[in-house]
Design a protein around this motif. Structure first.
Motif, PDB file in Angstrom:
ATOM      1  N   ARG A 147       1.022  -1.218  -0.300  1.00 36.60           N
ATOM      2  CA  ARG A 147       0.022  -0.135  -0.614  1.00 36.60           C
ATOM      3  C   ARG A 147       0.728   0.723   0.328  1.00 36.60           C
ATOM      4  NH1 ARG A 147      -5.321   1.499   1.068  1.00 36.60           N
ATOM      5  NH2 ARG A 147      -5.580  -0.159   1.256  1.00 36.60           N
ATOM      6  N   PRO A 148       1.976   1.618   1.024  1.00 39.67           N
ATOM      7  CA  PRO A 148       2.794   2.511   1.226  1.00 39.67           C
ATOM      8  C   PRO A 148       3.256   2.881  -0.568  1.00 39.67           C
ATOM      9  CG  PRO A 148       3.286   0.836   2.923  1.00 39.67           C
ATOM     10  CD  PRO A 148       2.539   0.476   1.909  1.00 39.67           C
ATOM     11  N   LEU A 149       4.210   1.651  -1.305  1.00 38.99           N
ATOM     12  CA  LEU A 149       4.634   1.841  -1.978  1.00 38.99           C
ATOM     13  C   LEU A 149       3.663   2.458  -2.993  1.00 38.99           C
ATOM     14  CD1 LEU A 149       7.605   1.113  -4.123  1.00 38.99           C
ATOM     15  CD2 LEU A 149       7.156  -1.405  -3.355  1.00 38.99           C
ATOM     16  N   LEU A 150       3.105   1.555  -3.431  1.00 38.21           N
ATOM     17  CA  LEU A 150       1.856   2.084  -4.182  1.00 38.21           C
ATOM     18  C   LEU A 150       1.552   3.849  -4.199  1.00 38.21           C
ATOM     19  CD1 LEU A 150       0.134   0.539  -6.809  1.00 38.21           C
ATOM     20  CD2 LEU A 150      -1.548   0.170  -5.089  1.00 38.21           C
ATOM     21  N   ALA A 151       1.754   3.689  -3.222  1.00 37.42           N
ATOM     22  CA  ALA A 151       1.018   5.449  -2.535  1.00 37.42           C
ATOM     23  C   ALA A 151       2.224   6.134  -3.368  1.00 37.42           C
ATOM     24  CB  ALA A 151       0.570   5.664  -1.336  1.00 37.42           C
ATOM     25  N   VAL A 152       3.266   5.972  -2.702  1.00 34.52           N
ATOM     26  CA  VAL A 152       4.620   6.601  -3.807  1.00 34.52           C
ATOM     27  C   VAL A 152       4.976   6.385  -5.000  1.00 34.52           C
ATOM     28  CG1 VAL A 152       6.853   6.916  -3.112  1.00 34.52           C
ATOM     29  CG2 VAL A 152       5.798   5.716  -1.348  1.00 34.52           C
ATOM     30  N   THR A 153       4.408   6.256  -5.966  1.00 33.31           N
ATOM     31  CA  THR A 153       4.402   5.420  -6.960  1.00 33.31           C
ATOM     32  C   THR A 153       3.620   5.941  -7.235  1.00 33.31           C
ATOM     33  OG1 THR A 153       5.138   3.459  -6.767  1.00 33.31           O
ATOM     34  CG2 THR A 153       4.004   4.132  -9.212  1.00 33.31           C
TER      35      THR A 153
ATOM     36  N   LEU B  97      -0.372   1.881 -14.452  1.00 34.62           N
ATOM     37  CA  LEU B  97      -1.347   1.415 -13.852  1.00 34.62           C
ATOM     38  C   LEU B  97      -2.747   1.546 -13.429  1.00 34.62           C
ATOM     39  CD1 LEU B  97      -0.894   1.228 -10.925  1.00 34.62           C
ATOM     40  CD2 LEU B  97      -0.083   3.436 -10.226  1.00 34.62           C
ATOM     41  N   PRO B  98      -3.459   0.710 -13.688  1.00 36.04           N
ATOM     42  CA  PRO B  98      -4.806   0.708 -13.659  1.00 36.04           C
ATOM     43  C   PRO B  98      -5.258   0.662 -12.284  1.00 36.04           C
ATOM     44  CG  PRO B  98      -3.602  -1.722 -13.355  1.00 36.04           C
ATOM     45  CD  PRO B  98      -2.261  -0.765 -13.791  1.00 36.04           C
ATOM     46  N   LEU B  99      -5.641   1.974 -12.190  1.00 33.11           N
ATOM     47  CA  LEU B  99      -6.530   2.589 -11.055  1.00 33.11           C
ATOM     48  C   LEU B  99      -7.682   2.874 -10.769  1.00 33.11           C
ATOM     49  CD1 LEU B  99      -4.594   2.263  -8.007  1.00 33.11           C
ATOM     50  CD2 LEU B  99      -3.675   4.631  -8.309  1.00 33.11           C
ATOM     51  N   THR B 100      -8.307   2.443 -10.945  1.00 32.23           N
ATOM     52  CA  THR B 100      -9.769   3.185 -10.627  1.00 32.23           C
ATOM     53  C   THR B 100     -10.149   3.775  -9.119  1.00 32.23           C
ATOM     54  OG1 THR B 100     -10.501   1.627  -8.681  1.00 32.23           O
ATOM     55  CG2 THR B 100     -10.927   0.743 -10.765  1.00 32.23           C
ATOM     56  N   VAL B 101     -11.099   5.099  -9.707  1.00 30.22           N
ATOM     57  CA  VAL B 101     -11.022   6.189  -8.860  1.00 30.22           C
ATOM     58  C   VAL B 101     -11.230   5.659  -7.662  1.00 30.22           C
ATOM     59  CG1 VAL B 101     -12.953   8.311  -8.130  1.00 30.22           C
ATOM     60  CG2 VAL B 101     -11.935   7.916 -10.794  1.00 30.22           C
ATOM     61  N   GLU B 102     -12.268   5.048  -7.306  1.00 33.52           N
ATOM     62  CA  GLU B 102     -12.514   4.481  -5.908  1.00 33.52           C
ATOM     63  C   GLU B 102     -10.602   3.428  -5.606  1.00 33.52           C
ATOM     64  OE1 GLU B 102     -15.151   0.434  -6.022  1.00 33.52           O
ATOM     65  OE2 GLU B 102     -14.332   0.029  -4.397  1.00 33.52           O
ATOM     66  N   ARG B 103      -9.672   2.552  -6.182  1.00 32.25           N
ATOM     67  CA  ARG B 103      -8.775   2.513  -4.966  1.00 32.25           C
ATOM     68  C   ARG B 103      -7.593   4.024  -5.007  1.00 32.25           C
ATOM     69  NH1 ARG B 103      -6.644  -2.228  -5.290  1.00 32.25           N
ATOM     70  NH2 ARG B 103      -4.781  -0.830  -3.892  1.00 32.25           N
ATOM     71  N   MET B 104      -7.654   5.328  -6.037  1.00 33.52           N
ATOM     72  CA  MET B 104      -6.924   6.310  -6.025  1.00 33.52           C
ATOM     73  C   MET B 104      -7.968   6.920  -4.175  1.00 33.52           C
ATOM     74  SD  MET B 104      -4.976   7.933  -7.070  1.00 33.52           S
ATOM     75  CE  MET B 104      -4.481   9.488  -6.605  1.00 33.52           C
ATOM     76  N   LEU B 105      -9.016   6.662  -4.816  1.00 34.41           N
ATOM     77  CA  LEU B 105      -9.670   6.984  -2.853  1.00 34.41           C
ATOM     78  C   LEU B 105      -9.212   6.928  -2.286  1.00 34.41           C
ATOM     79  CD1 LEU B 105     -13.291   7.972  -3.864  1.00 34.41           C
ATOM     80  CD2 LEU B 105     -11.487   9.611  -4.022  1.00 34.41           C
ATOM     81  N   GLY B 106      -9.174   5.267  -1.868  1.00 35.42           N
ATOM     82  CA  GLY B 106      -8.481   4.805  -0.599  1.00 35.42           C
ATOM     83  C   GLY B 106      -7.259   4.621  -0.634  1.00 35.42           C
ATOM     84  N   LEU B 107      -6.368   5.630  -1.728  1.00 30.34           N
ATOM     85  CA  LEU B 107      -4.675   4.893  -1.852  1.00 30.34           C
ATOM     86  C   LEU B 107      -4.400   4.884  -0.308  1.00 30.34           C
ATOM     87  CD1 LEU B 107      -3.047   4.684  -3.930  1.00 30.34           C
ATOM     88  CD2 LEU B 107      -2.432   6.851  -3.912  1.00 30.34           C
ATOM     89  N   THR B 108      -3.792   5.674   0.246  1.00 26.83           N
ATOM     90  CA  THR B 108      -3.344   5.735   1.861  1.00 26.83           C
ATOM     91  C   THR B 108      -4.051   5.195   2.846  1.00 26.83           C
ATOM     92  OG1 THR B 108      -3.984   8.159   2.011  1.00 26.83           O
ATOM     93  CG2 THR B 108      -1.820   7.438   1.258  1.00 26.83           C
ATOM     94  N   ASN B 109      -5.391   5.622   3.054  1.00 26.39           N
ATOM     95  CA  ASN B 109      -5.964   5.043   4.168  1.00 26.39           C
ATOM     96  C   ASN B 109      -7.257   4.616   3.328  1.00 26.39           C
ATOM     97  OD1 ASN B 109      -4.688   6.397   5.956  1.00 26.39           O
ATOM     98  ND2 ASN B 109      -5.439   7.723   5.000  1.00 26.39           N
TER      99      ASN B 109
END
Lengths: 270, 262
Positions: A147-153, B97-109
């Motif tokens: 998770r942190p690595l993805l966020a940093v990416t 990087l396949p990232l949906t909006v949903e995943r982006m919203l919960g990226l760090t928390n």
């Protein structure tokens, strides 16, 4: 069963594919394939030093690769040269140093070709043990920092502002990269390692809607690449490392052909 | 007997509170002074707009306030437990990087799906939950990032050029949205803008930065300040009138007409 060199080769390749898939995804996402290749180039120096000072080659590769990666990152921040120029210089200086050091060892005749292009068919039981132990440890670490690595990416400042330890995450990632290079070297060799990381990941992109699925598909594609490559190698007596890379390329082509009408900025799928 | 009103009042202090305060910030890169003894503060429920020419040190100042960098001299003080929602200048998710909006919203928390849905609705991007980040337009992306920042329930919202890459109509809409957020959430907002006239309506205080603080105060006062005019020219002040009209309707992201509630 493990006595059979072919079975050992396949098992070794599969073990590497498990770590190479997800880690390769991060290399693709971060556009760092040249950085990864540069680190891999330094691995030979690690091997040579480990023979000179008499410690385990895996440890030598690990230490040299990590130091090398940190050095490159530090220089890139300070240098007025473009970062790919810095990478190009250091990758080849490290490779040249490695070859020169190997030349110093008159008493030991090291099979340079095996290190540069891999010698999967000489994978022993101890190597297998290292691949699976090291691979499992790397996977556990990768899952923990996922998770942190993805966020940093996605965005370094954003991650930092939201409390993620960016420097630590990056350091662990570099360590993982070095570890995978160290354990994969026997399989495809220093010069071809990065292809085993990025080709299956790139092939997995178009058929994945989440980062996790892309990583899993990359693992599967890596396993298929190993099977195809080694099968071809056995059939036509071709060198094993390059055969695996070509196998990966065939998988990549097929995956891309199956998804041609979907260019990256194409129709929105909702 | 339970009286709910006073308790509510206790939770939200009615006097304005200083959320973050920087004093004497100086920063030098390669012998170039980027920031020179800069003071700035943001209180709760106020929108502070940081304005200045390119290279004036606006982003550096934000980075210092966010704690991403350490100043050469000066201090940044925050109230304890200050939660900051941050919207960086440009977030471009790599197309690989396949990232949906949903995943982006919960990226760090990790965030509950229902909260995500509500927040996306509030910024007018409710239909984008399953869209891929790299396929969004500039305006859609900023709305998603705004929703993302809001999901942290911030006391302070920091927005770095939130309208970059957004068309003109979208810019006005976004600023209106930011104003509404302040009213509804009662958080402080610090925003960087290249364009004073666009933010006039929703800004409480303008801080004009050109390595040092040139002038600061109410937007009406700043736009007549000689230092501001020297930096941005008289034309900037004159063109203000153009944008002082009201809209009777606006267009949603999908093109439909949305009635204004004011």
């Amino acid at each position: 069963m493990l006595d059979d060199f072919f079975i050992r080769a396949v098992l070794g390749g599969i073990g590497v594919a498990f770590v190479a898939g997800p880690l390769g995804c991060f290399i693709v996402w971060q556009r760092m394939s040249y950085f990864g290749a540069a680190i891999a180039h330094s691995a030979l120096l690690g091997v040579a030093l480990s023979f000179i000072f008499d410690f385990a080659p895996l440890l030598g590769i690990l230490v040299v690769s990590v130091l090398f990666a940190l050095g490159i990152v530090g220089l890139q921040r300070r240098s007025d040269l473009a970062s790919d120029t810095v990478l190009g210089i250091f990758a080849h200086v490290a490779l040249a140093l490695g070859v020169v050091f190997v030349g110093f060892m008159e008493t030991l005749r090291l099979d340079l070709m095996a290190y540069l292009f891999g010698d999967l068919l000489a994978v022993g039981r101890l190597d297998l043990l290292w691949i699976y132990l090291g691979g499992a440890a790397s996977l556990v670490l990768l899952v923990r920092i996922w998770r942190p690595l993805l966020a940093v990416t996605v965005h370094e400042d954003l991650a930092a502002a939201e409390g993620i330890a960016v420097e630590r995450t990056r350091l662990l990632y570099t360590l993982l990269l070095a570890a995978v290079i160290a354990i994969a070297m026997k399989i495809v060799g220093i010069l071809l390692i990065i292809s085993l990381l990025i080709i299956p990941a790139a092939a997995a992109r178009n058929i994945s809607r989440t980062p996790e699925r892309m990583a899993i598909v990359a693992v599967l594609f890596g396993i298929i690449s190993v099977a195809v490559g080694l099968g071809a190698s056995l059939q036509w007596d071709t060198p094993s490392g390059p055969s695996i890379v070509l196998g990966a390329f065939v998988v990549f082509l097929l995956a891309r052909l199956g998804n041609l009408p979907k260019p990256i900025s194409g129709s929105k799928s909702r | 007997m339970v009286e709910p009103v006073p308790i509510l009042e206790m939770a939200k202090p009615n006097s304005k509170e200083v959320l973050i305060e920087a004093t004497g910030l100086s920063m030098t890169f390669d012998d170039r002074q980027i920031l020179d003894r800069v003071d700035i503060q943001v209180q709760s429920r106020e929108i502070v707009t940081l304005i200045g020419p390119n290279g004036a040190g606006k982003t550096t100042l934000l980075r210092l306030l966010l704690g991403l960098q350490v100043p050469d001299t000066g201090t940044v003080q925050r109230v304890p437990e200050l939660t900051i929602g941050y919207l960086p200048q440009k977030v471009s998710v790599d197309p690989t990087l396949p990232l949906t909006v949903e995943r982006m919203l919960g990226l760090t928390n990790p965030v509950a799906l229902e909260a995500m849905r509500e927040e996306l609705e509030e910024v007018g991007a409710g239909h984008l939950m399953q869209a891929m980040m790299h396929e969004l337009s500039g305006g859609e992306q900023q709305r998603v990032m705004l929703a993302r920042a809001m999901l942290r329930e911030p006391d302070l919202l920091v927005l770095d050029e939130p309208v970059q890459g957004v068309d003109f109509k979208g810019e006005l809409d976004l600023y209106e949205l930011i104003g509404r957020i302040r009213d509804r959430r009662e958080c402080g907002i610090l925003l960087v803008s290249h364009d004073l006239h666009l933010v006039m309506a929703s800004t409480d205080r303008v801080v004009c930065l050109n390595h040092h603080i040139c002038c600061a105060g109410h937007p009406e006062a700043v736009k007549r300040d000689p230092e501001y005019l020297a930096l941005f020219g008289h034309r900037a002040a004159e063109s203000l009138a153009v944008y002082a009209h009201m809209h009777d309707h606006e267009h949603g992201l999908s093109g439909d007409i949305v009635e204004n509630d004011h």
